[in-house]
Design a protein around this motif. Structure first.
Motif, PDB file in Angstrom:
ATOM      1  N   MET A   1       0.769  -1.385  -0.172  1.00 23.57           N
ATOM      2  CA  MET A   1      -0.041   0.075   0.227  1.00 23.57           C
ATOM      3  C   MET A   1       0.941   1.138  -0.035  1.00 23.57           C
ATOM      4  N   ALA A   2       0.393   2.166  -0.675  1.00 29.39           N
ATOM      5  CA  ALA A   2       1.169   3.630  -0.627  1.00 29.39           C
ATOM      6  C   ALA A   2       1.007   4.489   0.688  1.00 29.39           C
ATOM      7  N   ARG A   3       2.048   4.993   1.181  1.00 21.48           N
ATOM      8  CA  ARG A   3       1.930   5.607   2.296  1.00 21.48           C
ATOM      9  C   ARG A   3       2.540   7.218   2.067  1.00 21.48           C
ATOM     10  N   ARG A   4       1.894   7.983   1.197  1.00 20.01           N
ATOM     11  CA  ARG A   4       2.472   9.031   0.730  1.00 20.01           C
ATOM     12  C   ARG A   4       2.166  10.358   1.811  1.00 20.01           C
ATOM     13  N   THR A   5       0.918  10.103   2.489  1.00 20.93           N
ATOM     14  CA  THR A   5       0.176  10.781   3.576  1.00 20.93           C
ATOM     15  C   THR A   5       0.102  10.134   4.922  1.00 20.93           C
ATOM     16  N   VAL A   6       0.860  10.526   5.888  1.00 16.45           N
ATOM     17  CA  VAL A   6       0.586   9.800   7.280  1.00 16.45           C
ATOM     18  C   VAL A   6       0.221  10.864   8.171  1.00 16.45           C
ATOM     19  N   LEU A   7      -1.177  11.077   8.566  1.00 15.67           N
ATOM     20  CA  LEU A   7      -1.703  12.084   9.136  1.00 15.67           C
ATOM     21  C   LEU A   7      -1.964  11.856  10.611  1.00 15.67           C
ATOM     22  N   PHE A   8      -1.303  12.342  11.556  1.00 15.87           N
ATOM     23  CA  PHE A   8      -1.272  12.375  12.961  1.00 15.87           C
ATOM     24  C   PHE A   8      -2.675  13.234  13.547  1.00 15.87           C
ATOM     25  N   THR A   9      -3.368  12.337  14.238  1.00 19.80           N
ATOM     26  CA  THR A   9      -4.489  12.867  15.228  1.00 19.80           C
ATOM     27  C   THR A   9      -4.426  12.551  16.627  1.00 19.80           C
ATOM     28  N   VAL A 172      18.083   6.097   2.756  1.00 19.51           N
ATOM     29  CA  VAL A 172      19.048   5.049   2.697  1.00 19.51           C
ATOM     30  C   VAL A 172      19.109   3.757   3.457  1.00 19.51           C
ATOM     31  N   ALA A 173      18.616   3.805   4.814  1.00 19.12           N
ATOM     32  CA  ALA A 173      18.638   2.714   5.306  1.00 19.12           C
ATOM     33  C   ALA A 173      17.161   1.857   4.928  1.00 19.12           C
ATOM     34  N   ALA A 174      16.113   2.656   4.987  1.00 17.11           N
ATOM     35  CA  ALA A 174      14.781   2.042   4.413  1.00 17.11           C
ATOM     36  C   ALA A 174      14.948   1.388   3.102  1.00 17.11           C
ATOM     37  N   ARG A 175      15.867   2.258   2.100  1.00 18.38           N
ATOM     38  CA  ARG A 175      15.729   1.653   0.707  1.00 18.38           C
ATOM     39  C   ARG A 175      16.665   0.234   0.830  1.00 18.38           C
ATOM     40  N   ALA A 176      17.501   0.414   1.612  1.00 22.28           N
ATOM     41  CA  ALA A 176      18.333  -0.945   1.436  1.00 22.28           C
ATOM     42  C   ALA A 176      17.769  -2.065   2.217  1.00 22.28           C
ATOM     43  N   ALA A 177      16.874  -1.862   3.069  1.00 24.83           N
ATOM     44  CA  ALA A 177      16.058  -2.869   3.836  1.00 24.83           C
ATOM     45  C   ALA A 177      14.750  -3.435   3.089  1.00 24.83           C
ATOM     46  N   GLY A 178      14.260  -2.578   2.036  1.00 26.86           N
ATOM     47  CA  GLY A 178      13.059  -2.637   1.257  1.00 26.86           C
ATOM     48  C   GLY A 178      11.764  -2.364   2.087  1.00 26.86           C
ATOM     49  N   VAL A 179      11.783  -1.215   2.985  1.00 24.95           N
ATOM     50  CA  VAL A 179      10.703  -0.940   3.473  1.00 24.95           C
ATOM     51  C   VAL A 179      10.416   0.539   3.308  1.00 24.95           C
ATOM     52  N   ASP A 180       9.439   1.209   3.440  1.00 29.59           N
ATOM     53  CA  ASP A 180       9.027   2.436   3.244  1.00 29.59           C
ATOM     54  C   ASP A 180       9.789   3.582   4.059  1.00 29.59           C
ATOM     55  N   ALA A 181      10.073   4.593   3.282  1.00 26.95           N
ATOM     56  CA  ALA A 181      10.584   5.829   4.010  1.00 26.95           C
ATOM     57  C   ALA A 181       9.636   6.971   4.235  1.00 26.95           C
ATOM     58  N   VAL A 182       9.430   7.556   4.954  1.00 22.32           N
ATOM     59  CA  VAL A 182       8.444   8.659   5.438  1.00 22.32           C
ATOM     60  C   VAL A 182       8.995   9.906   6.111  1.00 22.32           C
ATOM     61  N   ASP A 183       8.984  10.953   5.180  1.00 20.55           N
ATOM     62  CA  ASP A 183       9.602  12.215   5.638  1.00 20.55           C
ATOM     63  C   ASP A 183       9.065  12.634   6.902  1.00 20.55           C
ATOM     64  N   THR A 184       9.705  13.738   7.187  1.00 17.43           N
ATOM     65  CA  THR A 184       9.384  14.473   8.549  1.00 17.43           C
ATOM     66  C   THR A 184       8.150  15.638   8.087  1.00 17.43           C
ATOM     67  N   VAL A 185       7.633  15.804   9.341  1.00 15.91           N
ATOM     68  CA  VAL A 185       6.282  16.876   9.300  1.00 15.91           C
ATOM     69  C   VAL A 185       6.799  18.323   8.821  1.00 15.91           C
ATOM     70  N   HIS A 186       5.996  19.150   8.215  1.00 13.35           N
ATOM     71  CA  HIS A 186       6.256  20.543   8.112  1.00 13.35           C
ATOM     72  C   HIS A 186       5.206  21.189   8.917  1.00 13.35           C
ATOM     73  N   THR A 187       5.856  21.761  10.058  1.00 12.36           N
ATOM     74  CA  THR A 187       5.222  22.408  11.005  1.00 12.36           C
ATOM     75  C   THR A 187       4.340  23.724  10.848  1.00 12.36           C
ATOM     76  N   ALA A 188       4.833  24.584   9.790  1.00 18.45           N
ATOM     77  CA  ALA A 188       3.948  25.638   9.438  1.00 18.45           C
ATOM     78  C   ALA A 188       2.810  25.287   8.987  1.00 18.45           C
ATOM     79  N   LEU A 189       1.496  25.478   9.589  1.00 17.26           N
ATOM     80  CA  LEU A 189       0.240  25.136   8.826  1.00 17.26           C
ATOM     81  C   LEU A 189      -0.076  25.877   7.875  1.00 17.26           C
ATOM     82  N   ASP A 190       0.045  27.409   7.816  1.00 17.75           N
ATOM     83  CA  ASP A 190      -0.235  28.272   6.776  1.00 17.75           C
ATOM     84  C   ASP A 190       0.911  28.292   5.738  1.00 17.75           C
TER      85      ASP A 190
END
Length: 276
Positions: A1-9, A172-190
């Protein structure tokens, strides 16, 4: 499955958790860690457990994850039984080899066979990233720049050069292990422009998705991970030419195409299929 967006609630806001799957996010994370005041954690555990056990709660095709907090065993105890059937994964904050092993054992003890999303956000976690990604239970590495900067004593900048090494090491670590890599949040909402730029940069590094903290960020991130139409057209020409070629190296648009560029073309079309 895709994990393009990982939303915290926040886990102590069950009404928001209930509607989170309707935001269009690929993954929703019910947070029992940073988003919940310590005095409210017990109530948040109960609220998340009740929601996941509620037959009326239907996340559809959205992945449902819980970020455990300082006492992961207690969090998981609230998510067993009926609630566990709606739980698709667990996010481990401040992930290290030791912490991931602890949560893996806790899951096994409770007969929960679900993947771990390991959040790399400490100096030790960055150094452990390769071993964490290789753990059997881990299905994704997520990069947390804000906590990492605090752990390092670094000053956050708009350019992010102070965490660039770690950001690259995680992917790099994620790609080497064949798992997804999800980037950090952008804290500025506007700051849609800044979010879009950060997303596009994450995509150039090889990230599969990005964590978000507000539903309004979801479409911006999806757009940022959608390949440019010109790149999609190039990728299609490359793969069409491969079918017609009778050798391993061939030419497209005056450019010699070999295995690395073929892989790049395939990745572009994979992202296109995900966003269609």
């Amino acid at each position: 499955m895709a994990r393009r967006t990982v939303l915290f609630t926040p886990g102590d806001r069950p009404e928001r958790c209930r509607t989170a799957p309707t935001t269009g996010a690929d993954t929703v994370v019910f947070d029992l860690e940073d988003a919940v005041p310590p005095a409210d954690v017990a109530g948040a555990r109960a609220a998340v457990g009740d929601l996941l056990a509620d037959p009326a709660f239907d996340p559809g095709g959205t992945e449902v994850v819980v970020r455990v907090g300082r006492a992961p065993a207690d969090d998981l105890d609230a998510l067993t039984g009926a609630a566990s059937s709606r739980l698709d994964g667990v996010m481990v904050p401040k992930a290290t080899v030791e912490r991931v092993a602890t949560v893996t054992d806790a899951l096994a003890t409770r007969d929960l066979s679900i993947p771990i999303l390991a959040l790399i956000e400490t100096a030790t976690g960055v150094l452990d990233a390769r071993e964490v990604a290789a753990a059997d239970a881990v299905d994704a590495l997520c990069f947390g720049a804000e906590d990492l900067a605090a752990d390092l004593g670094a000053t956050r900048t708009r350019e992010g050069t102070e965490v660039l090494y770690a950001r690259e090491r995680v992917v790099v670590a994620a790609r080497a292990a064949g798992v997804d890599a999800v980037d950090t949040v952008h804290t500025a909402l506007d700051d849609d422009e800044g979010l879009r730029a950060a997303t596009e940069f994450a995509a150039t590094l090889g990230y599969d998705g990005k964590m978000v903290i507000h539903p309004d960020q979801v479409p911006v991130v999806v757009d940022g991970f959608t390949p440019d139409p010109e790149r999609v057209a190039w990728a299609r020409r490359v793969l069409d030419a491969r079918e017609a070629a009778d050798c391993g190296v061939f030419e497209v648009d005056g450019e010699m195409i070999d295995a690395p560029l073929l892989a790049q073309a395939e990745r572009i079309l994979d992202r296109t299929d995900t966003t269609d």
